[in-house]
Design an enzyme around this catalytic site. Structure first.
Site, PDB file in Angstrom:
ATOM      1  N   LYS A  16     -10.433  -7.802  -9.477  1.00 37.73           N
ATOM      2  CA  LYS A  16     -10.679  -9.166  -9.997  1.00 37.73           C
ATOM      3  C   LYS A  16     -12.006  -9.124 -10.752  1.00 37.73           C
ATOM      4  O   LYS A  16     -12.918  -8.380 -10.367  1.00 37.73           O
ATOM      5  CB  LYS A  16     -10.764 -10.175  -8.841  1.00 37.73           C
ATOM      6  N   LYS A  33      -4.447  -1.854  -6.966  1.00 38.00           N
ATOM      7  CA  LYS A  33      -3.350  -2.201  -7.876  1.00 38.00           C
ATOM      8  C   LYS A  33      -3.911  -2.941  -9.089  1.00 38.00           C
ATOM      9  O   LYS A  33      -4.897  -3.682  -8.983  1.00 38.00           O
ATOM     10  CB  LYS A  33      -2.290  -3.040  -7.163  1.00 38.00           C
ATOM     11  N   ASN A  34      -3.220  -2.761 -10.243  1.00 39.46           N
ATOM     12  CA  ASN A  34      -3.459  -3.670 -11.365  1.00 39.46           C
ATOM     13  C   ASN A  34      -3.006  -5.053 -10.907  1.00 39.46           C
ATOM     14  O   ASN A  34      -2.068  -5.158 -10.100  1.00 39.46           O
ATOM     15  CB  ASN A  34      -2.603  -3.285 -12.572  1.00 39.46           C
ATOM     16  N   ASP A  35      -3.580  -6.069 -11.477  1.00 37.79           N
ATOM     17  CA  ASP A  35      -3.054  -7.402 -11.167  1.00 37.79           C
ATOM     18  C   ASP A  35      -1.768  -7.634 -11.946  1.00 37.79           C
ATOM     19  O   ASP A  35      -1.499  -6.930 -12.941  1.00 37.79           O
ATOM     20  CB  ASP A  35      -4.095  -8.487 -11.484  1.00 37.79           C
ATOM     21  N   GLU A  36      -0.994  -8.631 -11.506  1.00 36.32           N
ATOM     22  CA  GLU A  36       0.370  -8.757 -12.041  1.00 36.32           C
ATOM     23  C   GLU A  36       0.427  -9.029 -13.549  1.00 36.32           C
ATOM     24  O   GLU A  36       1.414  -8.673 -14.190  1.00 36.32           O
ATOM     25  CB  GLU A  36       1.164  -9.816 -11.258  1.00 36.32           C
ATOM     26  N   HIS A  72       6.266  -6.472  -7.644  1.00 35.52           N
ATOM     27  CA  HIS A  72       5.452  -7.696  -7.567  1.00 35.52           C
ATOM     28  C   HIS A  72       6.369  -8.872  -7.892  1.00 35.52           C
ATOM     29  O   HIS A  72       7.133  -8.803  -8.853  1.00 35.52           O
ATOM     30  CB  HIS A  72       4.267  -7.633  -8.538  1.00 35.52           C
ATOM     31  N   HIS A 112       6.073  -7.572  -2.176  1.00 38.29           N
ATOM     32  CA  HIS A 112       5.256  -8.614  -1.553  1.00 38.29           C
ATOM     33  C   HIS A 112       6.162  -9.496  -0.698  1.00 38.29           C
ATOM     34  O   HIS A 112       7.229  -9.924  -1.153  1.00 38.29           O
ATOM     35  CB  HIS A 112       4.552  -9.428  -2.635  1.00 38.29           C
ATOM     36  N   LYS A 135      -3.435 -17.697   0.970  1.00 41.52           N
ATOM     37  CA  LYS A 135      -3.511 -18.875   0.077  1.00 41.52           C
ATOM     38  C   LYS A 135      -2.132 -19.352  -0.401  1.00 41.52           C
ATOM     39  O   LYS A 135      -1.993 -20.451  -0.912  1.00 41.52           O
ATOM     40  CB  LYS A 135      -4.382 -18.540  -1.139  1.00 41.52           C
TER      41      LYS A 135
HETATM   42  C1  CAP Z   1      -3.699 -11.811  -4.726  1.00 41.85           C
HETATM   43  C2  CAP Z   1      -2.883 -11.663  -5.992  1.00 41.85           C
HETATM   44  C3  CAP Z   1      -1.403 -11.448  -5.736  1.00 41.85           C
HETATM   45  C4  CAP Z   1      -0.755 -12.511  -4.896  1.00 41.85           C
HETATM   46  C5  CAP Z   1       0.749 -12.469  -5.043  1.00 41.85           C
HETATM   47  C6  CAP Z   1      -3.075 -12.872  -6.905  1.00 41.85           C
HETATM   48  O1  CAP Z   1      -5.055 -11.926  -5.107  1.00 41.85           O
HETATM   49  O2  CAP Z   1      -3.304 -10.540  -6.707  1.00 41.85           O
HETATM   50  O3  CAP Z   1      -0.775 -11.395  -7.015  1.00 41.85           O
HETATM   51  O4  CAP Z   1      -1.043 -12.223  -3.577  1.00 41.85           O
HETATM   52  O5  CAP Z   1       1.292 -13.360  -4.108  1.00 41.85           O
HETATM   53  O6  CAP Z   1      -3.095 -12.611  -8.116  1.00 41.85           O
HETATM   54  O7  CAP Z   1      -3.159 -13.978  -6.372  1.00 41.85           O
HETATM   55  P1  CAP Z   1      -6.099 -12.444  -3.986  1.00 41.85           P
HETATM   56  P2  CAP Z   1       2.392 -12.814  -3.075  1.00 41.85           P
HETATM   57  O8  CAP Z   1      -6.189 -11.388  -2.926  1.00 41.85           O
HETATM   58  O9  CAP Z   1      -7.386 -12.610  -4.733  1.00 41.85           O
HETATM   59  O10 CAP Z   1      -5.543 -13.732  -3.458  1.00 41.85           O
HETATM   60  O11 CAP Z   1       1.757 -11.624  -2.449  1.00 41.85           O
HETATM   61  O12 CAP Z   1       2.621 -13.966  -2.137  1.00 41.85           O
HETATM   62  O13 CAP Z   1       3.600 -12.476  -3.908  1.00 41.85           O
HETATM   63 MG    MG Z   2      -2.168 -10.831  -8.423  1.00 45.57          MG
HETATM   64 MG    MG Z   3       0.702 -17.133   2.483  1.00 42.50          MG
END
Ligand code: CAP
Ligand code: MG
Ligand code: MG
Ligand code: MG
Length: 488
Positions: free
Chosen positions: A153, A179-182, A273, A307, A315
């Site tokens: 991040k 991981k790369n973010d989505e 993801h 996931h 959150k």
């Molecule tokens: C978490 C995250 C993931 C979410 C996906 C985000 O970051 O990278 O993509 O967890 O949700 O972008 O929010 P944080 P799920 O650790 O900063 O929250 O796993 O429910 O599919």
């Molecule tokens: Mg993410």
């Molecule tokens: Mg939750």
């Protein structure tokens, strides 16, 4: 009412030839539930809204069958002859049938797929996972802990070097998996190939410094499959085998993207993801499917990890029951759904090897988790080859979303297993002492749990955790205190 789709009480649907499904279906006013049920069965298999004269004896055999209706709870049970599905092991095609047009049928004001059951003879035709978390454990030599991960991040906007520096800090802080973010792809400020090069250099430095192997999950979701594969090939050319996973945004890039990568790179950990799944799975949504059902299709398609939610602790929306049910569908040979017991095997359920495997699994699940973890401490290799080819391999729950060091012990108690990957983004990079200390706080939090010591106690002589406890108790996601929930 389309009577050719109504087979109430038909027991033949349990004869291994049918995918079984339960929907919550809410008819528009003035429409009976069994009417709506046959409309859904028609549209989801062979029919339309009108009975056609062109049906043949064979096509009639392929009609989906409404075999049970529960008026009070608006539930309908439909059996789909699985031979109607594309015979190439195509998950996208099943979804087009069973959660496709029927989501738009006008007679309903709600249609939500609550559970599915895949019979053994159907499972034979689907890939299932090939590379599993056990392969990643063998590469990382981590057997007595969840795989501790992060998401870099800010989510987007860093240059490749800035990005790689954070990877280094995380890996040197004791983390294993980045991981790369989505949404990260090939943005002009961080060209994909430059990011890969920078990550490799950071990984080499971190491995030299720590003496431990590391893994990075690269997001190869892209405009088309050629580009996806070009990016995958670049990663293959620059990274060591085992040190990388491929992340695919399975909802927005699609199921064919998932299965393309599963088939072209069977030896690479495939990270599903599910960004966007909330539009389909949230409990408030009268249409769509549940998280456990989505997860079952991820395993059927062959994702190595997916996931599955933080059970209300993080959150994102989600509840312990639903997210744990999803985790069990991912991990177990035998998993209880909302209506069906799924056995992830391609052989008849009476097979004695399979029964033994299920019994072993349930014995392990009943063990005290900490003593199981201790027994893993001196494990040096997991022999995945002992895995029976006739059983669909496990898919790792990937736990993410608003987690931080303070929430980890509670989450492990809810999960009841350490066989998952946990990734914390905000929960690591917001640590007042920075990313490396944030990571160390995660490691210390896990150590505290493993020793059965409270975080406050353990923090007394672990500075990074002490700062984390103060900071996240004040700022982190308030965990919904979950008491007395059995784990996976
Ligand atoms: C978490 C995250 C993931 C979410 C996906 C985000 O970051 O990278 O993509 O967890 O949700 O972008 O929010 P944080 P799920 O650790 O900063 O929250 O796993 O429910 O599919
Ligand atoms: Mg993410
Ligand atoms: Mg939750
Ligand atoms: Mg049509």
């Amino acid at each position: 009412m389309q009577k050719e789709y109504l087979f109430l009480g038909d027991e033949s649907v349990h004869n291994d030839r049918y995918l079984l499904a339960v929907y919550r279906a809410i008819p528009q006013d003035g429409i009976a539930l069994d009417d709506l049920a046959t409309e859904i069965a028609a549209e989801a298999s062979t029919g339309s809204n009108l009975k056609v004269g062109s049906a043949t004896n064979y096509s009639l055999e392929l009609n989906a069958r409404v075999y049970k209706v529960d008026e009070k709870n608006h539930l309908i049970w439909i059996a789909f002859p699985w031979e109607i599905f594309d015979s190439d092991g195509n998950v996208q095609n099943i979804l087009t049938f069973i959660v496709g047009n029927i989501m738009g049928v006008g007679e309903s004001k709600g249609c939500r797929l609550l559970d599915v059951y895949f019979p053994p003879s159907m499972l034979v035709h689907y890939d299932g996972p090939r590379t599993t978390i056990d392969d990643m454990r063998n590469y990382l030599e981590v057997f007595d802990s969840p795989i501790l991960g992060t998401i870099i991040k800010p989510k987007i906007g860093l240059t490749p070097n800035e990005y790689a520096e954070l990877c280094y800090d995380f890996w040197v802080g004791g983390g294993m998996f980045v991981k790369n973010d989505e949404p990260q792809a090939n943005q002009h400020f961080s060209p994909f190939t430059h990011m890969v090069d920078a990550v490799r250099m950071a990984m080499d430095r971190a491995e030299d410094k720590t003496g431990r192997t590391k893994v990075h999950s690269f997001n190869i979701s892209a405009v088309d499959f050629d580009t996806m594969i070009r990016r995958a090939e670049y990663v293959v050319s620059k990274m060591k085998p085992g040190s990388y996973a491929f992340l695919v945004d399975g909802i927005t890039a699609g199921w064919t993207a998932i299965q393309t990568i599963r088939r072209r790179y069977p030896d690479v950990f495939l990270h599903f993801h599910r960004a966007g799944h909330g539009a389909i799975t949230r409990e408030e949504n009268p249409f769509g499917m549940t998280v456990p059902v989505l997860t079952m299709f991820g395993r059927l398609a062959g994702a190595s990890g997916m996931h599955t939610g933080t059970a209300g602790v993080g959150k994102m929306a989600g509840t312990p029951d639903i997210d744990m049910m999803a985790a069990k569908q991912a991990l177990n040979v035998r998993a209880e759904g909302q209506f069906f017991t799924q056995i992830w095997s391609k052989i008849p359920h009476a097979d004695s090897d399979l029964q033994k495997m299920i019994k072993d699994e349930e014995t392990k699940a009943a063990m005290n988790l900490r003593s199981f973890v201790k027994s893993q401490a001196d494990v040096t290799h997991l022999d995945t080859m002992e895995h029976d080819w006739r059983v669909v391999r496990k898919m790792a729950p990937i736990i993410s979303g608003g987690l931080n060091p303070v929430l980890l012990p509670e989450f492990i108690e809810v999960m009841g297993t350490i066989d998952f990957i946990v990734t914390m983004g905000g929960g690591v990079h917001s640590h007042p002492m920075g990313t490396q200390s944030g990571t160390t706080a995660v490691v210390q939090s896990y150590e505290a749990w493993k020793q059965g010591v409270s975080l406050e106690e353990y923090a007394k002589d672990h500075e990074e955790l002490k700062v984390a406890v103060d900071f996240y108790n004040a700022h982190g996601t308030q965990a919904h205190r979950i008491k007395g929930h059995e784990g996976v």
